[in-house]
Design a protein around this motif. Structure first.
Motif, PDB file in Angstrom:
ATOM      1  N   LEU A  15      49.935  39.504  43.777  1.00  0.00           N
ATOM      2  CA  LEU A  15      48.597  39.186  43.282  1.00  0.00           C
ATOM      3  C   LEU A  15      47.992  37.943  43.932  1.00  0.00           C
ATOM      4  O   LEU A  15      46.771  37.782  43.927  1.00  0.00           O
ATOM      5  CB  LEU A  15      48.625  38.996  41.764  1.00  0.00           C
ATOM      6  CG  LEU A  15      49.031  40.211  40.936  1.00  0.00           C
ATOM      7  CD1 LEU A  15      49.068  39.854  39.452  1.00  0.00           C
ATOM      8  CD2 LEU A  15      48.087  41.387  41.177  1.00  0.00           C
ATOM      9  N   TYR A  16      48.814  37.070  44.476  1.00  0.00           N
ATOM     10  CA  TYR A  16      48.304  35.799  44.993  1.00  0.00           C
ATOM     11  C   TYR A  16      48.525  35.651  46.495  1.00  0.00           C
ATOM     12  O   TYR A  16      47.584  35.549  47.278  1.00  0.00           O
ATOM     13  CB  TYR A  16      48.964  34.641  44.235  1.00  0.00           C
ATOM     14  CG  TYR A  16      48.336  33.294  44.496  1.00  0.00           C
ATOM     15  CD1 TYR A  16      47.306  32.820  43.685  1.00  0.00           C
ATOM     16  CD2 TYR A  16      48.765  32.482  45.540  1.00  0.00           C
ATOM     17  CE1 TYR A  16      46.721  31.576  43.915  1.00  0.00           C
ATOM     18  CE2 TYR A  16      48.194  31.242  45.777  1.00  0.00           C
ATOM     19  CZ  TYR A  16      47.175  30.798  44.966  1.00  0.00           C
ATOM     20  OH  TYR A  16      46.595  29.577  45.203  1.00  0.00           O
TER      21      TYR A  16
ATOM     22  N   SER B 129      54.946  39.044  40.909  1.00  0.00           N
ATOM     23  CA  SER B 129      53.521  38.925  40.567  1.00  0.00           C
ATOM     24  C   SER B 129      52.807  37.937  41.475  1.00  0.00           C
ATOM     25  O   SER B 129      51.712  38.217  41.987  1.00  0.00           O
ATOM     26  CB  SER B 129      53.368  38.501  39.101  1.00  0.00           C
ATOM     27  OG  SER B 129      53.900  39.478  38.222  1.00  0.00           O
ATOM     28  N   TRP B 130      53.407  36.770  41.695  1.00  0.00           N
ATOM     29  CA  TRP B 130      52.804  35.802  42.618  1.00  0.00           C
ATOM     30  C   TRP B 130      52.740  36.376  44.032  1.00  0.00           C
ATOM     31  O   TRP B 130      51.739  36.207  44.741  1.00  0.00           O
ATOM     32  CB  TRP B 130      53.615  34.499  42.620  1.00  0.00           C
ATOM     33  CG  TRP B 130      53.227  33.546  41.541  1.00  0.00           C
ATOM     34  CD1 TRP B 130      53.831  33.394  40.327  1.00  0.00           C
ATOM     35  CD2 TRP B 130      52.144  32.617  41.548  1.00  0.00           C
ATOM     36  NE1 TRP B 130      53.196  32.419  39.587  1.00  0.00           N
ATOM     37  CE2 TRP B 130      52.162  31.926  40.319  1.00  0.00           C
ATOM     38  CE3 TRP B 130      51.176  32.283  42.490  1.00  0.00           C
ATOM     39  CZ2 TRP B 130      51.229  30.927  40.002  1.00  0.00           C
ATOM     40  CZ3 TRP B 130      50.243  31.291  42.177  1.00  0.00           C
ATOM     41  CH2 TRP B 130      50.277  30.625  40.942  1.00  0.00           C
TER      42      TRP B 130
ATOM     43  N   SER C  58      40.338  33.800  36.305  1.00  0.00           N
ATOM     44  CA  SER C  58      41.592  33.353  35.715  1.00  0.00           C
ATOM     45  C   SER C  58      41.411  32.060  34.938  1.00  0.00           C
ATOM     46  O   SER C  58      41.975  31.878  33.849  1.00  0.00           O
ATOM     47  CB  SER C  58      42.641  33.174  36.819  1.00  0.00           C
ATOM     48  OG  SER C  58      43.871  32.741  36.299  1.00  0.00           O
TER      49      SER C  58
ATOM     50  N   GLY D 142      47.316  44.819  36.790  1.00  0.00           N
ATOM     51  CA  GLY D 142      47.423  44.265  38.122  1.00  0.00           C
ATOM     52  C   GLY D 142      47.815  45.308  39.148  1.00  0.00           C
ATOM     53  O   GLY D 142      47.239  45.382  40.239  1.00  0.00           O
TER      54      GLY D 142
ATOM     55  N   GLY E 161      41.892  38.637  38.733  1.00  0.00           N
ATOM     56  CA  GLY E 161      41.919  37.291  38.160  1.00  0.00           C
ATOM     57  C   GLY E 161      42.309  37.304  36.697  1.00  0.00           C
ATOM     58  O   GLY E 161      43.073  36.445  36.231  1.00  0.00           O
TER      59      GLY E 161
ATOM     60  N   THR F  19      42.776  25.434  37.436  1.00  0.00           N
ATOM     61  CA  THR F  19      42.527  26.645  38.226  1.00  0.00           C
ATOM     62  C   THR F  19      41.109  26.648  38.781  1.00  0.00           C
ATOM     63  O   THR F  19      40.868  27.096  39.906  1.00  0.00           O
ATOM     64  CB  THR F  19      42.765  27.898  37.376  1.00  0.00           C
ATOM     65  OG1 THR F  19      44.095  27.861  36.837  1.00  0.00           O
ATOM     66  CG2 THR F  19      42.610  29.169  38.205  1.00  0.00           C
TER      67      THR F  19
ATOM     68  N   LEU G  77      50.821  35.210  35.350  1.00  0.00           N
ATOM     69  CA  LEU G  77      51.345  34.182  36.251  1.00  0.00           C
ATOM     70  C   LEU G  77      51.910  32.997  35.453  1.00  0.00           C
ATOM     71  O   LEU G  77      52.155  33.101  34.268  1.00  0.00           O
ATOM     72  CB  LEU G  77      50.277  33.756  37.253  1.00  0.00           C
ATOM     73  CG  LEU G  77      49.851  34.840  38.266  1.00  0.00           C
ATOM     74  CD1 LEU G  77      48.922  34.251  39.317  1.00  0.00           C
ATOM     75  CD2 LEU G  77      51.042  35.513  38.931  1.00  0.00           C
TER      76      LEU G  77
ATOM     77  N   GLU H  77      57.736  36.840  37.802  1.00  0.00           N
ATOM     78  CA  GLU H  77      56.851  35.838  38.394  1.00  0.00           C
ATOM     79  C   GLU H  77      56.902  35.895  39.914  1.00  0.00           C
ATOM     80  O   GLU H  77      55.877  35.769  40.585  1.00  0.00           O
ATOM     81  CB  GLU H  77      57.226  34.441  37.903  1.00  0.00           C
ATOM     82  CG  GLU H  77      56.872  34.170  36.456  1.00  0.00           C
ATOM     83  CD  GLU H  77      55.395  34.372  36.177  1.00  0.00           C
ATOM     84  OE1 GLU H  77      54.571  33.682  36.803  1.00  0.00           O
ATOM     85  OE2 GLU H  77      55.053  35.230  35.345  1.00  0.00           O
TER      86      GLU H  77
ATOM     87  N   MET I 134      45.961  37.892  36.586  1.00  0.00           N
ATOM     88  CA  MET I 134      46.665  36.645  36.913  1.00  0.00           C
ATOM     89  C   MET I 134      46.837  35.774  35.671  1.00  0.00           C
ATOM     90  O   MET I 134      47.910  35.213  35.430  1.00  0.00           O
ATOM     91  CB  MET I 134      45.880  35.860  37.967  1.00  0.00           C
ATOM     92  CG  MET I 134      45.904  36.423  39.365  1.00  0.00           C
ATOM     93  SD  MET I 134      44.888  35.352  40.445  1.00  0.00           S
ATOM     94  CE  MET I 134      45.072  36.165  42.020  1.00  0.00           C
TER      95      MET I 134
END
Length: 416
Positions: free
Chosen positions: A31-32, A27-28, A64, A91, A115, A363, A122, A24, A118
């Motif tokens: 991707l974010y 990935s966060w 997402s 991703g 998205g 979201t 996520l 996490e 995600m």
């Protein structure tokens, strides 16, 4: 121990928690949070406007949101391993494709794909996995994942900036794609397992000195839960909270600059707001001992509102620091509220599908909030009225969360 033995061992859930804490965070981070760091370099290189660039991120959040329900249904019925492994692989490949983009349409298509990734990897997906593995120690497990994940922006925002300075933005994205793939794909593929049976979840009797196992939690079908007014009261609270979080995250720095604060101070305040999510989650975990669960969600949303009220009332340095600390802690708690409130109210059997509906709405609010807030800024000729509206929204969120708990209690559900 064979893989089947591990899957049947409730204590293996803590291995999954450790794996998700790592994946996490990465990935966060990639991707974010990395997107905002790459914006200035991409704008200079590609010549696109900031609106055109941020539109891609809104598309990702909207995608997402739409994918949240089918992803949740999959996780209710199948092992998380194939979905989250493929999501991580997709991703990484999409970030690699992002590094090669030259035209706006492919850029938007890539971010629509991101998205979808995600939605697969996520927090909402991770929360479903953890919720199904744990019952008695669920809050501890969820807190552990988010405590580590809360460092994503603190680690990956400066890392992304350093890589851009060192390699240029395109090669920096290639490096981040490699980090994402190496850190998440093998962990998801090797360690995620199907959920144990309900009677095997987090078996308390395995640990000497623990209290007896609690009564079985409620297990409401998706149609029953989503058809209840209590669910929509909870979802409305999540939507209002998510809207405020997204709006402030995008507009905090412009607001502070407009109020006469320096760019350095504004950046510090934004970073502090993100970092304060971590102690907020620690406080949330400890609050279980002193605060009735019926009042947890309302208290969290009120804390966000207090932070926003302080921010609206002053742009002085001390006031801003107090405001971002309060609001940031509330944001960190809100993430856990969303996970625990639905699980406690409706059980884990259909958690993915039920939470997917709420997550899709929340979201979606995150996706439109920056644009709506920008329009409000123009309409009000400033940020102050917008901030006070967000304060009012936080009060409404607290009220609707309390109303949801009352309706759950009246219906014989778990309001905890």
């Amino acid at each position: 121990m064979t893989s089947s033995q591990r899957a049947a061992d409730p204590s293996y859930g803590w291995t999954i928690v450790a794996v998700l804490a790592v994946t996490e965070t990465v990935s966060w981070g990639v991707l974010y949070y990395a997107f905002a760091v790459f914006l200035p370099s991409m704008q200079r290189s590609l010549g696109w406007s900031r609106t055109e660039l941020t539109g891609a991120f809104s598309i990702a959040l909207a995608t997402s949101a739409l994918a949240a329900v089918p992803v949740g249904r999959w996780l209710d019925r199948h092992s998380p391993r194939p979905l989250m492994t493929l999501g991580s692989l997709a991703g990484a490949l999409l970030v690699l494709a992002w590094s090669q983009v030259h035209d706006l349409l492919p850029f938007y298509l890539i971010w629509a794909g991101i998205g979808l990734a995600m939605a697969c990897v996520l927090y909402e997906a991770a929360f479903t996995v953890v919720t199904k593995w744990f019952r008695e120690r669920r809050r501890r497990a969820l807190t552990a994942v988010t405590l580590v994940g809360g460092w994503a922006s603190f680690v990956f925002s400066p890392l992304s900036n350093w890589l851009i300075d060192l390699q240029g933005w395109r090669h920096a994205l290639i490096t981040l794609a490699i980090i994402l793939g190496v850190a998440t794909v093998p962990l998801h593929g090797l360690f995620l397992r199907p959920t144990p049976r309900q009677d095997e979840q987090d078996a308390p009797a395995l640990v000497p000195g623990d209290p007896p196992a609690p009564l079985a939690e409620p297990q409401l079908a998706t149609e029953v839960a989503v058809g209840s007014s209590a669910f929509w009261y909870l979802t409305a609270a999540f939507v209002l909270s998510s809207f405020a979080i997204s709006a402030v995250a995008v507009h905090l720095i412009p607001y502070l600059l407009e109020g006469g604060r320096s760019a350095g101070f504004a950046a510090f305040a934004a970073g502090l707001m993100g970092l304060m999510q971590v102690p907020g989650r620690v406080v949330f975990a400890a609050a279980e001992q002193v605060l009735p669960r019926d009042y947890e969600a309302p208290a969290v949303f009120l804390l966000q509102g207090i932070g926003l009220a302080v921010l609206a009332a002053t742009t002085g340095a001390a006031g801003v620091i107090v405001a971002v600390c309060l609001f940031g802690m509330g944001n960190g708690m809100a993430t856990l509220v969303r996970a625990t409130a639905i699980a406690d109210a409706y059980g884990s059997a259909f958690y993915g599908s039920i939470a997917g509906v709420a997550a899709g709405c929340a979201t979606g609010a995150r996706a439109i909030a920056p644009v709506v807030a920008a329009g409000a800024y123009v309409a009000f000729n400033g940020y102050k009225p917008l901030l006070w509206l967000l304060v009012a929204g936080s009060v409404v969120a607290a009220t609707t969360a309390r109303q949801a708990n009352r309706r759950l209690a009246a219906a014989g559900g778990e309001a905890r």
